[in-house]
Motif scaffolding. Structure first.
Motif, PDB file in Angstrom:
ATOM      1  N   GLU A  62       0.911  -1.302   0.231  1.00 19.31           N
ATOM      2  CA  GLU A  62       0.292  -0.332   0.143  1.00 19.31           C
ATOM      3  C   GLU A  62       0.887   1.751  -0.032  1.00 19.31           C
ATOM      4  OE1 GLU A  62      -0.603  -2.862   2.179  1.00 19.31           O
ATOM      5  OE2 GLU A  62      -2.461  -3.354   0.593  1.00 19.31           O
ATOM      6  N   ILE A  63       2.251   1.103   0.591  1.00 18.44           N
ATOM      7  CA  ILE A  63       3.037   2.459   1.408  1.00 18.44           C
ATOM      8  C   ILE A  63       3.325   2.992  -0.916  1.00 18.44           C
ATOM      9  CG2 ILE A  63       5.219   3.700   2.060  1.00 18.44           C
ATOM     10  CD1 ILE A  63       3.807   2.249   4.719  1.00 18.44           C
ATOM     11  N   ILE A  64       4.210   1.641  -1.221  1.00 16.59           N
ATOM     12  CA  ILE A  64       4.615   1.251  -2.526  1.00 16.59           C
ATOM     13  C   ILE A  64       3.948   2.112  -3.484  1.00 16.59           C
ATOM     14  CG2 ILE A  64       5.899   0.242  -4.223  1.00 16.59           C
ATOM     15  CD1 ILE A  64       7.733   0.652  -1.667  1.00 16.59           C
ATOM     16  N   ILE A  65       2.298   1.710  -3.558  1.00 15.57           N
ATOM     17  CA  ILE A  65       1.983   1.875  -5.106  1.00 15.57           C
ATOM     18  C   ILE A  65       1.778   3.844  -4.368  1.00 15.57           C
ATOM     19  CG2 ILE A  65      -0.290   1.296  -3.415  1.00 15.57           C
ATOM     20  CD1 ILE A  65       1.196   1.015  -7.559  1.00 15.57           C
ATOM     21  N   PHE A  88      11.653  -1.958  -7.690  1.00 14.81           N
ATOM     22  CA  PHE A  88       9.530  -2.091  -8.156  1.00 14.81           C
ATOM     23  C   PHE A  88       9.020  -2.883  -9.396  1.00 14.81           C
ATOM     24  CE2 PHE A  88       6.000  -1.153  -9.574  1.00 14.81           C
ATOM     25  CZ  PHE A  88       4.732  -0.825  -8.632  1.00 14.81           C
ATOM     26  N   PRO A  89       8.807  -4.179  -9.547  1.00 12.68           N
ATOM     27  CA  PRO A  89       8.498  -4.617  -8.335  1.00 12.68           C
ATOM     28  C   PRO A  89       9.104  -5.418  -7.819  1.00 12.68           C
ATOM     29  CG  PRO A  89       7.694  -5.341 -10.180  1.00 12.68           C
ATOM     30  CD  PRO A  89       8.228  -4.442 -10.403  1.00 12.68           C
ATOM     31  N   ARG A  90       8.432  -5.672  -6.682  1.00 13.02           N
ATOM     32  CA  ARG A  90       9.880  -6.895  -5.361  1.00 13.02           C
ATOM     33  C   ARG A  90       9.078  -8.179  -5.072  1.00 13.02           C
ATOM     34  NH1 ARG A  90      13.120  -2.632  -3.965  1.00 13.02           N
ATOM     35  NH2 ARG A  90      15.148  -3.725  -2.066  1.00 13.02           N
ATOM     36  N   ASN A  91       7.609  -8.066  -5.057  1.00 10.37           N
ATOM     37  CA  ASN A  91       7.432  -9.168  -4.970  1.00 10.37           C
ATOM     38  C   ASN A  91       6.117  -9.614  -6.077  1.00 10.37           C
ATOM     39  OD1 ASN A  91       5.112  -8.096  -4.394  1.00 10.37           O
ATOM     40  ND2 ASN A  91       6.115  -8.062  -2.594  1.00 10.37           N
ATOM     41  N   ILE A  92       4.976 -10.758  -6.179  1.00 14.98           N
ATOM     42  CA  ILE A  92       4.004 -10.517  -7.349  1.00 14.98           C
ATOM     43  C   ILE A  92       3.172  -9.555  -6.575  1.00 14.98           C
ATOM     44  CG2 ILE A  92       2.945 -13.307  -5.461  1.00 14.98           C
ATOM     45  CD1 ILE A  92       3.671 -13.125  -9.445  1.00 14.98           C
ATOM     46  N   LEU A  97       0.239  -4.661  -9.465  1.00 15.74           N
ATOM     47  CA  LEU A  97       0.023  -3.499  -9.205  1.00 15.74           C
ATOM     48  C   LEU A  97       0.811  -2.456 -10.829  1.00 15.74           C
ATOM     49  CD1 LEU A  97       1.087  -2.676  -5.194  1.00 15.74           C
ATOM     50  CD2 LEU A  97      -0.581  -3.134  -5.907  1.00 15.74           C
ATOM     51  N   LEU A  98       2.101  -3.047 -10.542  1.00 13.11           N
ATOM     52  CA  LEU A  98       2.579  -2.269 -12.204  1.00 13.11           C
ATOM     53  C   LEU A  98       1.833  -2.942 -12.941  1.00 13.11           C
ATOM     54  CD1 LEU A  98       4.869  -1.388 -13.236  1.00 13.11           C
ATOM     55  CD2 LEU A  98       6.032  -3.057 -13.566  1.00 13.11           C
ATOM     56  N   SER A  99       1.601  -4.099 -13.255  1.00 12.82           N
ATOM     57  CA  SER A  99       0.159  -4.232 -14.153  1.00 12.82           C
ATOM     58  C   SER A  99      -0.388  -3.556 -14.133  1.00 12.82           C
ATOM     59  CB  SER A  99       0.102  -6.093 -14.586  1.00 12.82           C
ATOM     60  OG  SER A  99      -1.218  -5.932 -15.030  1.00 12.82           O
ATOM     61  N   GLN A 103      -1.247  -0.018 -17.401  1.00  8.76           N
ATOM     62  CA  GLN A 103      -2.766  -0.370 -17.917  1.00  8.76           C
ATOM     63  C   GLN A 103      -2.846   1.805 -17.801  1.00  8.76           C
ATOM     64  OE1 GLN A 103      -5.509  -3.197 -16.886  1.00  8.76           O
ATOM     65  NE2 GLN A 103      -4.787  -4.299 -18.201  1.00  8.76           N
ATOM     66  N   SER A 104      -2.787   2.089 -15.974  1.00 10.16           N
ATOM     67  CA  SER A 104      -3.907   3.535 -16.556  1.00 10.16           C
ATOM     68  C   SER A 104      -2.322   4.464 -16.782  1.00 10.16           C
ATOM     69  CB  SER A 104      -4.197   3.832 -15.231  1.00 10.16           C
ATOM     70  OG  SER A 104      -2.677   3.399 -14.602  1.00 10.16           O
ATOM     71  N   LEU A 105      -1.259   4.278 -16.995  1.00 11.58           N
ATOM     72  CA  LEU A 105      -0.481   5.029 -17.735  1.00 11.58           C
ATOM     73  C   LEU A 105      -1.135   4.335 -19.631  1.00 11.58           C
ATOM     74  CD1 LEU A 105       2.781   4.604 -15.492  1.00 11.58           C
ATOM     75  CD2 LEU A 105       1.147   6.508 -15.830  1.00 11.58           C
ATOM     76  N   LYS A 106      -1.291   3.583 -20.002  1.00  7.12           N
ATOM     77  CA  LYS A 106      -1.831   3.501 -21.424  1.00  7.12           C
ATOM     78  C   LYS A 106       0.033   2.966 -21.956  1.00  7.12           C
ATOM     79  CE  LYS A 106      -5.628   5.323 -21.964  1.00  7.12           C
ATOM     80  NZ  LYS A 106      -6.252   5.736 -21.359  1.00  7.12           N
ATOM     81  N   ILE A 107       0.831   2.643 -21.446  1.00 10.65           N
ATOM     82  CA  ILE A 107       2.237   1.796 -21.527  1.00 10.65           C
ATOM     83  C   ILE A 107       2.354   0.406 -21.500  1.00 10.65           C
ATOM     84  CG2 ILE A 107       3.034   4.311 -21.574  1.00 10.65           C
ATOM     85  CD1 ILE A 107       4.605   2.965 -18.864  1.00 10.65           C
TER      86      ILE A 107
END
Ligand code: ADP
Length: 190
Positions: A62-65, A88-92, A97-99, A103-107
């Motif tokens: 949560e803090i990371i995001i 980042f990312p550091r775990n599954i 979250l990265l995915s 998607q939201s950045l459209k990249i």
């Protein structure tokens, strides 16, 4: 170009990330650096995470995001040609979250670079870095926990990404410039 940099603590991710983000005009997002800045500023967030970071454990997703979103909001995206994720990312869960973030950045990610350094070299590098930078999480005890966490939580992500992305292992031993040239040679062939 959008890149994720992987590598154990002391592999030289931060150093290479600075060189790459300059050369390719990328927004460098280092979660470790953002967290250290918060601790330095003694912000509320900084106070909450100081002990965790100094012990070598991972802070919550949560803090990371939250800190990633803050960093993204405070930078003018149009100025950059892409993103460089460092630490980042550091775990599954963070990979998911990265995915979502992509998607939201459209990249899309162009590649994942793994900076590979033998464990025996890592300790020496970290101890030298402690003398130069004075990072309070750079000591023998926390390093062993950070390496353990890396092997257990982060390294499996390489396998996770291999089926869907270009994952390139780069030899991280040798001079900074040598390693940098190895990465550049690979990126130029993409
Ligand atoms: P290193 O990989 O060399 O240990 P970093 O600067 O990437 O250094 O991270 C330093 C510390 O910051 C980590 O040990 C951890 O406490 C915290 N941290 C950084 N990125 C993350 C992350 N994505 N998730 C959880 N904690 C993180």
């Amino acid at each position: 170009m959008n890149i994720v940099l992987f590598g154990p603590p002391g592999a030289g991710k931060g150093t290479q990330a600075i060189l790459l983000s300059k050369k390719y005009n990328l927004l460098h997002l280092s979660t470790g650096e953002i967290l250290r800045n918060e601790i330095e500023k003694n912000s509320n967030l900084g106070k909450n995470i100081k002990e965790i970071v100094e012990s070598g454990k991972l802070v919550s997703d949560e803090i990371i995001i939250k800190v990633l979103n803050l960093a993204l909001d405070s930078n003018e995206k149009k100025e950059y040609s892409g993103y460089l994720f460092d630490g980042f990312p550091r775990n599954i869960d963070q990979a998911h979250l990265l995915s979502n973030l992509l998607q939201s950045l459209k990249i899309k990610l162009d590649c994942i670079i793994l900076i590979d350094v033998d464990e025996s070299v890592l300790l020496q590098r970290i101890l030298t870095r402690k003398d130069i930078e004075g990072r309070s999480d750079d000591n023998k005890e926390t390093l062993s926990l950070r390496i353990q966490l890396y092997s257990r939580e982060t390294e499996p992500l390489i396998e996770h990404y291999s089926s869907t992305h270009i994952v390139k292992r780069i030899d991280g031993e040798g001079e900074i410039n040598e390693v940098n040239q190895r990465i550049n040679r690979f990126l130029e062939c993409l």
